[in-house]
Design a protein around this motif. Structure first.
Motif, PDB file in Angstrom:
ATOM      1  N   LEU A   1      65.987 -34.049  -2.717  1.00  0.00           N
ATOM      2  CA  LEU A   1      66.563 -35.352  -3.054  1.00  0.00           C
ATOM      3  C   LEU A   1      67.447 -35.832  -1.918  1.00  0.00           C
TER       4      LEU A   1
ATOM      5  N   ALA B   1      63.192 -39.052  -3.399  1.00  0.00           N
ATOM      6  CA  ALA B   1      62.926 -37.666  -3.773  1.00  0.00           C
ATOM      7  C   ALA B   1      61.477 -37.319  -3.495  1.00  0.00           C
TER       8      ALA B   1
ATOM      9  N   LEU C   1      74.461 -30.115  -8.714  1.00  0.00           N
ATOM     10  CA  LEU C   1      74.035 -30.629  -7.412  1.00  0.00           C
ATOM     11  C   LEU C   1      75.185 -30.744  -6.415  1.00  0.00           C
TER      12      LEU C   1
ATOM     13  N   ARG D   1      70.181 -38.164  -2.353  1.00  0.00           N
ATOM     14  CA  ARG D   1      70.843 -38.840  -3.467  1.00  0.00           C
ATOM     15  C   ARG D   1      71.433 -40.176  -3.035  1.00  0.00           C
ATOM     16  N   GLU D   2      71.891 -40.262  -1.806  1.00  0.00           N
ATOM     17  CA  GLU D   2      72.480 -41.518  -1.335  1.00  0.00           C
ATOM     18  C   GLU D   2      71.419 -42.606  -1.189  1.00  0.00           C
TER      19      GLU D   2
ATOM     20  N   GLY E   1      68.466 -42.540  -2.716  1.00  0.00           N
ATOM     21  CA  GLY E   1      67.693 -42.685  -3.938  1.00  0.00           C
ATOM     22  C   GLY E   1      66.232 -42.325  -3.771  1.00  0.00           C
TER      23      GLY E   1
ATOM     24  N   THR F   1      69.545 -32.461  -0.904  1.00  0.00           N
ATOM     25  CA  THR F   1      69.800 -31.513  -1.990  1.00  0.00           C
ATOM     26  C   THR F   1      68.443 -30.981  -2.435  1.00  0.00           C
TER      27      THR F   1
ATOM     28  N   LEU G   1      68.142 -38.431  -9.816  1.00  0.00           N
ATOM     29  CA  LEU G   1      68.560 -39.556  -8.981  1.00  0.00           C
ATOM     30  C   LEU G   1      69.313 -40.613  -9.777  1.00  0.00           C
TER      31      LEU G   1
ATOM     32  N   GLU H   1      70.895 -40.098 -12.517  1.00  0.00           N
ATOM     33  CA  GLU H   1      72.008 -39.392 -13.168  1.00  0.00           C
ATOM     34  C   GLU H   1      71.894 -39.365 -14.684  1.00  0.00           C
TER      35      GLU H   1
ATOM     36  N   LEU I   1      74.479 -32.462 -14.029  1.00  0.00           N
ATOM     37  CA  LEU I   1      74.441 -32.988 -12.656  1.00  0.00           C
ATOM     38  C   LEU I   1      75.436 -32.331 -11.718  1.00  0.00           C
TER      39      LEU I   1
END
Length: 323
Positions: free
Chosen positions: A290, A297, A247, A292-293, A295, A275, A237, A239, A244
């Motif tokens: 995740l 998980a 993903l 990711r946008e 944040g 993801t 998350l 990075e 990376l």
């Protein structure tokens, strides 16, 4: 929402109906929470095919380092001779589109299957030399998306060879050391299991042999703890994790609704890109997802076979604030 102690206890209670020994990790707003039931927090689990997600990260990292390229073929790093598999690219294996079957042809396939079903035996266990012998005789199918354990075994060992390492050393040096994962490892034999290794059971509660084997490592042979997996999810998350690019979706998988990076699946769920990857062995199940946008998980690890997908997607959706 965040999972306070009450919510986490309720969640564990729900999951324990079908997964009596499990561990959960959530990440929201950079804050990590872990909990377990029926097992100590330091227990280590087979993570099954979540190992492929780790292999995808290591492959993408090796590409970043210039050790391999997506167009690199297996035969450039593995002694496969002139067999058809030697011409397959690493990129095609990372997206399960190489034409390799799910498993190689075993002359004793029926015997292995029966031993797993009847006695909980490990159906794997080959070393790398035996894996390469299987690959030399495999018949390729059409190059369309087709989930392949064999492909990820070969991908991981080819990436490791490109780095001048074994796969076990690749995991230790490129993932565990930089992220501080102290309990993530790749046992080749039962004797290499840690003192904290949980035994696994099938859905009926029957004991299952651990799935160990040198060849299996990149596709399903990694073990880890909930703490280490939470650390990995957090690094993905923020990075700070290697590789990376794994993903990022590069191809469709099983239709346009599902996309794939290097092992990692990307699925639109209620307007959000999730993801994720799951895992299953004879006695364990796992799930990592995740947003990711947002944040957020979720990681789920269980020492009982049986899908965690529905639970993982639901918990991640509950954690993610509405837009």
């Amino acid at each position: 929402m965040d999972l306070d102690a009450g919510h986490m206890g309720q969640l564990l209670g729900e999951l324990r109906r079908s997964h009596p020994r499990l561990a959960v990790a959530t990440i929201v707003g950079g804050q990590t929470a872990t909990a377990s039931a029926g097992a100590p927090l330091e227990a280590d689990f087979e993570i099954g095919s979540v190992s492929k997600a780790i292999t995808g990260l290591l492959y993408a990292d090796a590409c970043d380092r210039g050790e391999v390229q997506p167009s690199t073929t297996l035969g450039e790093f593995l002694p496969l001779g002139d067999c058809p598999a030697a011409q397959l690219t690493l990129a095609s294996m990372g997206t399960h589109s190489s034409g390799l079957p799910r498993l190689p042809h075993y002359s004793d396939m029926w015997k292995r299957s029966y031993a797993l079903w009847r006695h909980g035996r490990n159906p794997y266990g080959e070393d790398v030399a035996e894996l390469l012998a299987q690959a030399r005789t495999v018949r390729l199918k059409s190059p369309r998306p087709r989930y392949s354990n064999l492909g990820f075994e070969l991908l991981g060992h080819a990436v490791a060879a490109g780095a001048g390492l074994t796969f076990r050393a690749l995991v230790a040096e490129r993932l565990s050391a930089p992220l501080g994962l102290t309990s993530t490892y790749v046992p080749a034999t039962k004797s290499e299991l840690s003192p904290h290794a949980l035994p696994g059971t099938n859905r009926k509660g029957r004991s299952q042999d651990p799935w160990v084997g040198e060849a299996l490592g990149p596709a399903g042979g990694i073990r880890s703890t909930i703490g280490d997996m939470a650390t990995l999810a957090g690094a993905l998350l923020d990075e700070s994790a290697p590789g990376l690019a794994a993903l990022d979706p590069v191809a469709n998988f099983a239709g346009p609704a599902a996309r794939i990076g290097a092992a990692w699946m990307i699925l639109e769920a209620k307007g959000r890109a999730v993801t994720w990857h799951n895992g299953a062995t004879g006695g364990f199940s796992s799930w990592i997802g995740l947003d990711r946008e947002a944040g957020t998980a979720v990681v789920l690890l269980s020492a009982t076979a049986g899908s965690l997908d529905r639970h993982g997607f639901r918990i991640l959706a509950d954690l993610t604030p509405d837009r």
